[in-house]
Design a protein around this motif. Structure first.
Motif, PDB file in Angstrom:
ATOM      1  N   ARG A 264      97.282  -0.945  21.551  1.00  0.00           N
ATOM      2  CA  ARG A 264      97.474   0.336  22.229  1.00  0.00           C
ATOM      3  C   ARG A 264      98.317   0.204  23.499  1.00  0.00           C
ATOM      4  NH1 ARG A 264      93.535   0.712  18.825  1.00  0.00           N
ATOM      5  NH2 ARG A 264      92.749   2.734  18.097  1.00  0.00           N
ATOM      6  N   ASN A 265      98.516  -1.041  23.948  1.00  0.00           N
ATOM      7  CA  ASN A 265      99.422  -1.284  25.071  1.00  0.00           C
ATOM      8  C   ASN A 265     100.890  -1.252  24.650  1.00  0.00           C
ATOM      9  OD1 ASN A 265      97.615  -3.662  27.198  1.00  0.00           O
ATOM     10  ND2 ASN A 265      97.477  -1.460  27.021  1.00  0.00           N
ATOM     11  N   VAL A 266     101.163  -1.488  23.364  1.00  0.00           N
ATOM     12  CA  VAL A 266     102.552  -1.616  22.910  1.00  0.00           C
ATOM     13  C   VAL A 266     103.364  -0.348  23.177  1.00  0.00           C
ATOM     14  CG1 VAL A 266     104.045  -1.949  20.898  1.00  0.00           C
ATOM     15  CG2 VAL A 266     102.048  -3.439  21.244  1.00  0.00           C
ATOM     16  N   PRO A 267     102.893   0.854  22.791  1.00  0.00           N
ATOM     17  CA  PRO A 267     103.695   2.055  23.084  1.00  0.00           C
ATOM     18  C   PRO A 267     103.919   2.261  24.579  1.00  0.00           C
ATOM     19  CG  PRO A 267     101.991   2.554  21.468  1.00  0.00           C
ATOM     20  CD  PRO A 267     101.688   1.194  22.001  1.00  0.00           C
ATOM     21  N   LEU A 268     102.947   1.891  25.391  1.00  0.00           N
ATOM     22  CA  LEU A 268     103.113   2.022  26.834  1.00  0.00           C
ATOM     23  C   LEU A 268     104.157   1.045  27.355  1.00  0.00           C
ATOM     24  CD1 LEU A 268      99.359   2.409  27.817  1.00  0.00           C
ATOM     25  CD2 LEU A 268     101.123   4.148  28.104  1.00  0.00           C
ATOM     26  N   GLY A 269     104.171  -0.176  26.810  1.00  0.00           N
ATOM     27  CA  GLY A 269     105.189  -1.147  27.203  1.00  0.00           C
ATOM     28  C   GLY A 269     106.593  -0.676  26.846  1.00  0.00           C
ATOM     29  N   LEU A 270     106.731  -0.058  25.659  1.00  0.00           N
ATOM     30  CA  LEU A 270     108.022   0.500  25.257  1.00  0.00           C
ATOM     31  C   LEU A 270     108.434   1.630  26.192  1.00  0.00           C
ATOM     32  CD1 LEU A 270     107.472   0.547  21.396  1.00  0.00           C
ATOM     33  CD2 LEU A 270     109.180  -0.827  22.619  1.00  0.00           C
ATOM     34  N   LYS A 271     107.495   2.516  26.511  1.00  0.00           N
ATOM     35  CA  LYS A 271     107.793   3.634  27.412  1.00  0.00           C
ATOM     36  C   LYS A 271     108.157   3.128  28.800  1.00  0.00           C
ATOM     37  CE  LYS A 271     105.846   7.986  29.112  1.00  0.00           C
ATOM     38  NZ  LYS A 271     104.660   8.893  29.080  1.00  0.00           N
ATOM     39  N   ARG A 272     107.508   2.071  29.221  1.00  0.00           N
ATOM     40  CA  ARG A 272     107.771   1.486  30.542  1.00  0.00           C
ATOM     41  C   ARG A 272     109.185   0.902  30.621  1.00  0.00           C
ATOM     42  NH1 ARG A 272     106.383  -3.666  33.149  1.00  0.00           N
ATOM     43  NH2 ARG A 272     105.503  -3.309  35.220  1.00  0.00           N
ATOM     44  N   GLY A 273     109.718   0.474  29.473  1.00  0.00           N
ATOM     45  CA  GLY A 273     111.062  -0.074  29.438  1.00  0.00           C
ATOM     46  C   GLY A 273     111.120  -1.574  29.612  1.00  0.00           C
ATOM     47  N   SER A 274     109.953  -2.212  29.783  1.00  0.00           N
ATOM     48  CA  SER A 274     109.933  -3.668  29.976  1.00  0.00           C
ATOM     49  C   SER A 274     109.730  -4.415  28.673  1.00  0.00           C
ATOM     50  CB  SER A 274     108.811  -4.033  30.956  1.00  0.00           C
ATOM     51  OG  SER A 274     107.546  -3.577  30.485  1.00  0.00           O
ATOM     52  N   LEU A 275     109.451  -3.695  27.598  1.00  0.00           N
ATOM     53  CA  LEU A 275     109.210  -4.305  26.285  1.00  0.00           C
ATOM     54  C   LEU A 275     110.280  -3.803  25.327  1.00  0.00           C
ATOM     55  CD1 LEU A 275     107.296  -5.934  24.399  1.00  0.00           C
ATOM     56  CD2 LEU A 275     106.036  -3.799  24.026  1.00  0.00           C
ATOM     57  N   SER A 276     111.017  -4.727  24.717  1.00  0.00           N
ATOM     58  CA  SER A 276     112.075  -4.326  23.781  1.00  0.00           C
ATOM     59  C   SER A 276     111.468  -3.961  22.433  1.00  0.00           C
ATOM     60  CB  SER A 276     113.069  -5.468  23.596  1.00  0.00           C
ATOM     61  OG  SER A 276     112.465  -6.532  22.870  1.00  0.00           O
ATOM     62  N   PRO A 277     112.128  -3.106  21.665  1.00  0.00           N
ATOM     63  CA  PRO A 277     111.614  -2.773  20.328  1.00  0.00           C
ATOM     64  C   PRO A 277     111.450  -3.999  19.439  1.00  0.00           C
ATOM     65  CG  PRO A 277     113.295  -1.195  20.999  1.00  0.00           C
ATOM     66  CD  PRO A 277     113.301  -2.290  22.028  1.00  0.00           C
ATOM     67  N   GLU A 278     112.367  -4.957  19.554  1.00  0.00           N
ATOM     68  CA  GLU A 278     112.281  -6.165  18.719  1.00  0.00           C
ATOM     69  C   GLU A 278     111.044  -6.985  19.076  1.00  0.00           C
ATOM     70  OE1 GLU A 278     116.195  -4.480  18.959  1.00  0.00           O
ATOM     71  OE2 GLU A 278     114.943  -5.303  20.584  1.00  0.00           O
ATOM     72  N   ARG A 279     110.810  -7.176  20.374  1.00  0.00           N
ATOM     73  CA  ARG A 279     109.634  -7.956  20.787  1.00  0.00           C
ATOM     74  C   ARG A 279     108.351  -7.184  20.477  1.00  0.00           C
ATOM     75  NH1 ARG A 279     108.745 -12.626  23.646  1.00  0.00           N
ATOM     76  NH2 ARG A 279     110.680 -13.141  22.576  1.00  0.00           N
ATOM     77  N   ALA A 280     108.404  -5.852  20.551  1.00  0.00           N
ATOM     78  CA  ALA A 280     107.228  -5.044  20.213  1.00  0.00           C
ATOM     79  C   ALA A 280     106.803  -5.287  18.771  1.00  0.00           C
ATOM     80  CB  ALA A 280     107.530  -3.559  20.434  1.00  0.00           C
ATOM     81  N   LEU A 281     107.777  -5.393  17.864  1.00  0.00           N
ATOM     82  CA  LEU A 281     107.455  -5.667  16.454  1.00  0.00           C
ATOM     83  C   LEU A 281     106.815  -7.039  16.297  1.00  0.00           C
ATOM     84  CD1 LEU A 281     110.622  -4.215  14.669  1.00  0.00           C
ATOM     85  CD2 LEU A 281     108.302  -3.263  14.659  1.00  0.00           C
ATOM     86  N   GLU A 282     107.298  -8.026  17.037  1.00  0.00           N
ATOM     87  CA  GLU A 282     106.711  -9.359  16.980  1.00  0.00           C
ATOM     88  C   GLU A 282     105.268  -9.338  17.488  1.00  0.00           C
ATOM     89  OE1 GLU A 282     109.354 -12.829  18.067  1.00  0.00           O
ATOM     90  OE2 GLU A 282     110.523 -11.194  18.950  1.00  0.00           O
ATOM     91  N   ILE A 283     105.048  -8.637  18.578  1.00  0.00           N
ATOM     92  CA  ILE A 283     103.704  -8.559  19.155  1.00  0.00           C
ATOM     93  C   ILE A 283     102.756  -7.863  18.189  1.00  0.00           C
ATOM     94  CG2 ILE A 283     102.347  -7.414  20.963  1.00  0.00           C
ATOM     95  CD1 ILE A 283     104.613  -8.086  22.908  1.00  0.00           C
TER      96      ILE A 283
END
Length: 292
Positions: A264-283
């Motif tokens: 549930r942190n992943v969408p927030l990290g994407l919105k924050r801009g510090s998490l890339s879509p590619e790394r989000a998929l890995e996580i």
């Protein structure tokens, strides 16, 4: 209903009633009477509000007051309301977050106004709850005239009234569990980890609560996404792997809970801009992997 015409009563004198009666009295409202089957609770409320009459029967409170708070347990609200004789000119209010106003239909059918007044606050200790009331939100649902009175009560005790639409109470109340009882459950999970390396509960809380306070301050300053730090927000796969290995070594449930929360942190990290879509998929792939 002007303040001078309002005589507040409580049926049920537990922690919620003791807190609200004290707050209303301090704000200059008249708390005229209270009743309870528990003599100790009545005595405690009257100690806090010496001008309030402790009465034996709920019906006596109804007769003595114009605005009656049913501060009984949620499951008892409808039964207690139905057991009392109401009349036009009275208002009856419950303090349950999740119970719909239909629980007060027996009072409404006799001409009384009905409403809900639910402070989003923990009521485990009246002194602590009283100190925590200023700034907290009160969910209010009522007809127009009674709503105005309840809004005034909330404002006068330092709270923020929030209008609840019909049918929203269960969702509204469920939301409070995430930052109340469920938050305590998460603190307990963290404390258990501290206990594994020799700390006791107080030592763990002294370390964790300032972090919690800092988290809340960051969220209030920047919003949910910008206020979030941590390894998911940073896209730090190595740290996540170390966390999962440690928690899976504690028990499967600890690892599973961590995975659900981290996802549930992943969408927030994407919105924050510090998490890339590619790394989000890995996580997400790492977190969704089945524990061997």
């Amino acid at each position: 209903m002007g303040r001078q015409a309002v005589r507040i009563g409580f049926i049920g004198a537990g922690k919620v009633a003791q807190t609200l009666a004290s707050a209303f009295t301090r704000a200059g409202w008249t708390v005229a009477a209270a009743s309870s089957r528990n003599a100790d609770n009545i005595a405690a409320l009257v100690r806090r509000c010496p001008d309030t009459k402790g009465l034996k029967k709920g019906q006596d409170v109804v007769e003595a007051c114009t605005l009656v708070f049913l501060t009984v347990t949620d499951d008892e609200i409808e039964r207690v309301c139905t057991s009392l004789v109401w009349r036009e000119g009275l208002a009856v209010v419950h303090c349950s977050g999740a119970t719909e106003l239909s629980a007060l239909d027996s009072a409404r059918s006799r001409g009384a106004s009905v409403g809900g007044f639910h402070p989003m606050q923990m009521f485990t200790n009246p002194d602590v709850a009283l100190a925590g009331l200023p700034g907290c939100t009160v969910g209010i649902e009522a007809e127009a005239q009674l709503r105005d009175t309840l809004n005034s009560l909330a404002v006068d005790i330092g709270c923020r009234p929030f209008p609840l639409p019909p049918g929203a109470r269960a969702s509204y109340h469920a939301s409070a569990n995430y930052v109340g009882p469920f938050l305590i459950a998460l603190l307990q999970e963290a404390v258990k980890l501290w206990e594994r390396f020799g700390a006791d509960e107080q030592q763990a809380l002294h370390a964790l609560v300032p972090l919690l306070n800092g988290t809340v301050a960051a969220v209030m300053d920047g919003g949910l996404a910008r206020g979030m730090g941590g390894c998911v927000a940073r896209g730090d796969l190595g740290t996540l792997r170390r966390h999962l290995a440690a928690l899976d070594g504690v028990d499967r449930a600890a690892g599973a809970l961590y995975r659900q929360l981290a996802l549930r942190n992943v969408p927030l990290g994407l919105k924050r801009g510090s998490l890339s879509p590619e790394r989000a998929l890995e996580i997400e792939a790492l977190l969704k992997a089945t524990i061997d």
